[in-house]
Design a protein around this motif. Structure first.
Motif, PDB file in Angstrom:
ATOM      1  N   SER A 269      24.025 111.689  50.009  1.00 20.65           N
ATOM      2  CA  SER A 269      24.849 112.493  50.915  1.00 20.65           C
ATOM      3  C   SER A 269      24.482 113.968  50.828  1.00 20.65           C
ATOM      4  N   ASP A 270      24.804 114.678  51.895  1.00 23.37           N
ATOM      5  CA  ASP A 270      24.541 116.107  51.993  1.00 23.37           C
ATOM      6  C   ASP A 270      25.305 116.860  50.909  1.00 23.37           C
ATOM      7  N   GLU A 271      24.619 117.816  50.285  1.00 23.35           N
ATOM      8  CA  GLU A 271      25.133 118.691  49.246  1.00 23.35           C
ATOM      9  C   GLU A 271      25.281 118.019  47.882  1.00 23.35           C
ATOM     10  N   THR A 272      24.920 116.724  47.808  1.00 24.42           N
ATOM     11  CA  THR A 272      24.867 116.053  46.513  1.00 24.42           C
ATOM     12  C   THR A 272      23.435 115.658  46.176  1.00 24.42           C
ATOM     13  N   ASP A 273      22.748 115.019  47.134  1.00 21.56           N
ATOM     14  CA  ASP A 273      21.380 114.538  46.918  1.00 21.56           C
ATOM     15  C   ASP A 273      20.344 115.326  47.706  1.00 21.56           C
ATOM     16  N   PHE A 274      20.795 116.129  48.637  1.00 18.62           N
ATOM     17  CA  PHE A 274      19.925 116.999  49.433  1.00 18.62           C
ATOM     18  C   PHE A 274      20.818 118.034  50.111  1.00 18.62           C
ATOM     19  N   HIS A 275      20.184 119.051  50.675  1.00 18.58           N
ATOM     20  CA  HIS A 275      20.911 120.050  51.468  1.00 18.58           C
ATOM     21  C   HIS A 275      20.326 120.019  52.878  1.00 18.58           C
ATOM     22  N   LEU A 276      21.165 119.650  53.830  1.00 20.65           N
ATOM     23  CA  LEU A 276      20.694 119.451  55.196  1.00 20.65           C
ATOM     24  C   LEU A 276      19.972 120.677  55.740  1.00 20.65           C
ATOM     25  N   ALA A 277      20.409 121.852  55.320  1.00 18.93           N
ATOM     26  CA  ALA A 277      19.789 123.076  55.823  1.00 18.93           C
ATOM     27  C   ALA A 277      18.363 123.260  55.306  1.00 18.93           C
ATOM     28  N   ASP A 278      18.007 122.548  54.225  1.00 21.54           N
ATOM     29  CA  ASP A 278      16.706 122.768  53.583  1.00 21.54           C
ATOM     30  C   ASP A 278      15.690 121.661  53.817  1.00 21.54           C
TER      31      ASP A 278
ATOM     32  N   GLN B  28      13.802 113.493  58.734  1.00 22.31           N
ATOM     33  CA  GLN B  28      12.800 112.520  58.285  1.00 22.31           C
ATOM     34  C   GLN B  28      12.745 112.456  56.758  1.00 22.31           C
ATOM     35  N   GLN B  29      12.859 113.611  56.108  1.00 21.17           N
ATOM     36  CA  GLN B  29      12.855 113.621  54.640  1.00 21.17           C
ATOM     37  C   GLN B  29      14.091 112.930  54.073  1.00 21.17           C
ATOM     38  N   ILE B  30      15.221 113.073  54.739  1.00 24.77           N
ATOM     39  CA  ILE B  30      16.443 112.397  54.295  1.00 24.77           C
ATOM     40  C   ILE B  30      16.264 110.886  54.361  1.00 24.77           C
ATOM     41  N   GLY B  31      15.748 110.404  55.493  1.00 23.60           N
ATOM     42  CA  GLY B  31      15.554 108.969  55.652  1.00 23.60           C
ATOM     43  C   GLY B  31      14.547 108.424  54.663  1.00 23.60           C
ATOM     44  N   ARG B  32      13.497 109.180  54.442  1.00 29.74           N
ATOM     45  CA  ARG B  32      12.468 108.742  53.488  1.00 29.74           C
ATOM     46  C   ARG B  32      13.051 108.611  52.092  1.00 29.74           C
ATOM     47  N   LYS B  33      13.811 109.637  51.658  1.00 33.22           N
ATOM     48  CA  LYS B  33      14.382 109.587  50.310  1.00 33.22           C
ATOM     49  C   LYS B  33      15.381 108.441  50.174  1.00 33.22           C
ATOM     50  N   ALA B  34      16.219 108.233  51.195  1.00 35.91           N
ATOM     51  CA  ALA B  34      17.229 107.178  51.125  1.00 35.91           C
ATOM     52  C   ALA B  34      16.597 105.817  50.892  1.00 35.91           C
ATOM     53  N   LEU B  35      15.471 105.566  51.554  1.00 31.58           N
ATOM     54  CA  LEU B  35      14.774 104.298  51.346  1.00 31.58           C
ATOM     55  C   LEU B  35      13.989 104.311  50.041  1.00 31.58           C
ATOM     56  N   ALA B  36      13.371 105.445  49.724  1.00 27.07           N
ATOM     57  CA  ALA B  36      12.500 105.522  48.543  1.00 27.07           C
ATOM     58  C   ALA B  36      13.244 105.244  47.251  1.00 27.07           C
TER      59      ALA B  36
ATOM     60  N   ALA C  12      25.877 111.150  55.413  1.00 28.08           N
ATOM     61  CA  ALA C  12      25.743 110.196  54.312  1.00 28.08           C
ATOM     62  C   ALA C  12      24.874 109.043  54.788  1.00 28.08           C
ATOM     63  N   VAL C  13      23.974 108.592  53.927  1.00 28.42           N
ATOM     64  CA  VAL C  13      23.037 107.526  54.289  1.00 28.42           C
ATOM     65  C   VAL C  13      23.070 106.459  53.201  1.00 28.42           C
ATOM     66  N   SER C  14      23.314 105.236  53.599  1.00 30.57           N
ATOM     67  CA  SER C  14      23.317 104.118  52.659  1.00 30.57           C
ATOM     68  C   SER C  14      22.201 103.148  53.034  1.00 30.57           C
ATOM     69  N   VAL C  15      21.449 102.720  52.035  1.00 24.98           N
ATOM     70  CA  VAL C  15      20.345 101.778  52.250  1.00 24.98           C
ATOM     71  C   VAL C  15      20.493 100.608  51.291  1.00 24.98           C
ATOM     72  N   THR C  16      20.252  99.413  51.809  1.00 25.92           N
ATOM     73  CA  THR C  16      20.157  98.210  50.986  1.00 25.92           C
ATOM     74  C   THR C  16      18.766  97.633  51.167  1.00 25.92           C
ATOM     75  N   VAL C  17      18.086  97.353  50.069  1.00 25.64           N
ATOM     76  CA  VAL C  17      16.727  96.798  50.127  1.00 25.64           C
ATOM     77  C   VAL C  17      16.720  95.399  49.518  1.00 25.64           C
ATOM     78  N   PHE C  18      16.008  94.500  50.186  1.00 25.44           N
ATOM     79  CA  PHE C  18      15.789  93.149  49.684  1.00 25.44           C
ATOM     80  C   PHE C  18      14.375  93.065  49.135  1.00 25.44           C
ATOM     81  N   GLY C  19      14.239  92.480  47.957  1.00 26.86           N
ATOM     82  CA  GLY C  19      12.932  92.353  47.336  1.00 26.86           C
ATOM     83  C   GLY C  19      12.661  90.933  46.896  1.00 26.86           C
ATOM     84  N   ARG C  20      11.391  90.628  46.774  1.00 24.16           N
ATOM     85  CA  ARG C  20      10.947  89.302  46.353  1.00 24.16           C
ATOM     86  C   ARG C  20      10.243  89.421  45.012  1.00 24.16           C
ATOM     87  N   CYS C  21      10.594  88.544  44.094  1.00 25.31           N
ATOM     88  CA  CYS C  21       9.984  88.571  42.771  1.00 25.31           C
ATOM     89  C   CYS C  21       8.732  87.712  42.771  1.00 25.31           C
TER      90      CYS C  21
END
Length: 305
Positions: free
Chosen positions: A46-55, A59-67, A130-139
């Motif tokens: 979320s803004d001001e906790t994990d990133f600052h929207l002004a900075d 695209q960087q927000i979306g990348r980090k949320a998935l990363a 605020a951005v929430s991501v759920t990822v599915f992975g295969r072992c």
């Protein structure tokens, strides 16, 4: 906004595996090989906790949320296969371009790791992003790599370099999926996790799950140039920053003593690996400083509490 965003999504092209159904229906569909374990993780930024929207850019927000979620899949030596992206955005004209940019950043990273955006949700409110991501992975192996499993005598390793992530690494890091899968092919990893809150906090977590202790050395720590830059302004040592700065998102893993030589001989990835210590039988996590003195490792990394 939602209908305009859905229209935008309908025009986007993603590479989907055979028999996979992505955005456009009531639910996504993933084919799953028999006897293969499903690994799932979710995280919210979320803004001001994990990133600052002004900075940063959307695209960087979306990348980090998935990363950060792909990094959790990598920590278990698994392969990401699909993600759900949910957005909570400020009301007003800004919401649609924000949604489009966040999706674009996530989708580009997903394409890099074979992890398409296959669904999600969006809404607006009189608050911050605020951005929430759920990822599915295969072992790909018999079982995922866990924090539990380290044994006395195992060597402790990390990938990459540590510290100073706030200077940029925290927003544009590369999840260590390829490195984790290569490590598993070379040797029998005994335990592992990713470094999200700092080595001084995360290593004790691994030890607690494995019911062991650990000793690490300050001298071989792979200190990043950003940690050196941070130290010049904080008055702390670069090693302190390597131990305590959060959001490195490197891999922390343990290797049986008998396999260390083979790992160091056969490792060929562009990302370096560094042996930083040894697992102990007795509880407690210790640091051997540059003067050779042994002291308890103080957990001074980032805490969500």
């Amino acid at each position: 906004m939602e209908q305009a965003f859905l229209k935008y999504l309908a025009q986007q092209k993603q590479t989907l595996p055979t028999e996979t159904l992505g955005i456009g229906d009531d639910a996504a569909v993933l084919s799953w090989p028999a006897e293969t374990k499903l690994v799932v993780c979710t995280d919210l930024i979320s803004d001001e906790t994990d990133f600052h929207l002004a900075d940063v850019t959307p695209q960087q927000i979306g990348r980090k949320a998935l990363a950060i979620n792909i990094s959790d899949i990598a920590a278990m030596a698994c392969q990401p296969v699909g993600a759900l992206l949910t957005l909570l955005l400020p009301k007003g004209d800004v919401s649609l371009p924000l949604a489009q940019g966040i999706y674009e950043g996530a989708a580009q990273l997903g394409e890099q790791f074979g992890c398409p955006i296959i669904g999600g949700d969006t809404n607006t409110w009189p608050g911050k992003v605020a951005v929430s991501v759920t990822v599915f992975g295969r072992c790909p192996a018999e079982k995922p790599l866990l924090r539990k499993g380290a044994q006395p005598g195992d060597a402790i390793f990390v990938t990459g370099q540590l510290g100073g992530s706030i200077l940029g690494h925290h927003i544009d890091f590369t999840p260590r999926v390829h490195e984790a899968l290569q490590l598993r092919q070379i040797c029998g990893l005994s335990a592992g996790m990713d470094l999200s809150d700092g080595l001084s906090i995360d290593l004790p977590r691994l030890c607690e799950q494995s019911r062991v202790g650990a000793e690490i050395e300050s001298r071989p720590l792979p200190v990043s140039p950003a940690a050196i830059q941070m130290a010049a302004g904080t008055g702390k040592t670069p090693q302190w920053h390597a131990l305590n700065d959060g959001e490195d998102f490197e891999l922390l893993f343990t290797v049986p003593a008998g396999e260390v030589e083979r790992l160091e001989r056969e490792w060929s990835g562009p990302v370096p690996i560094t042996r930083i210590g040894t697992i102990l039988a007795d509880p407690g996590v210790w640091l051997v400083n540059e003067k050779g003195s042994r002291e308890p490792l103080q957990p001074e990394g980032f805490s969500h509490q």
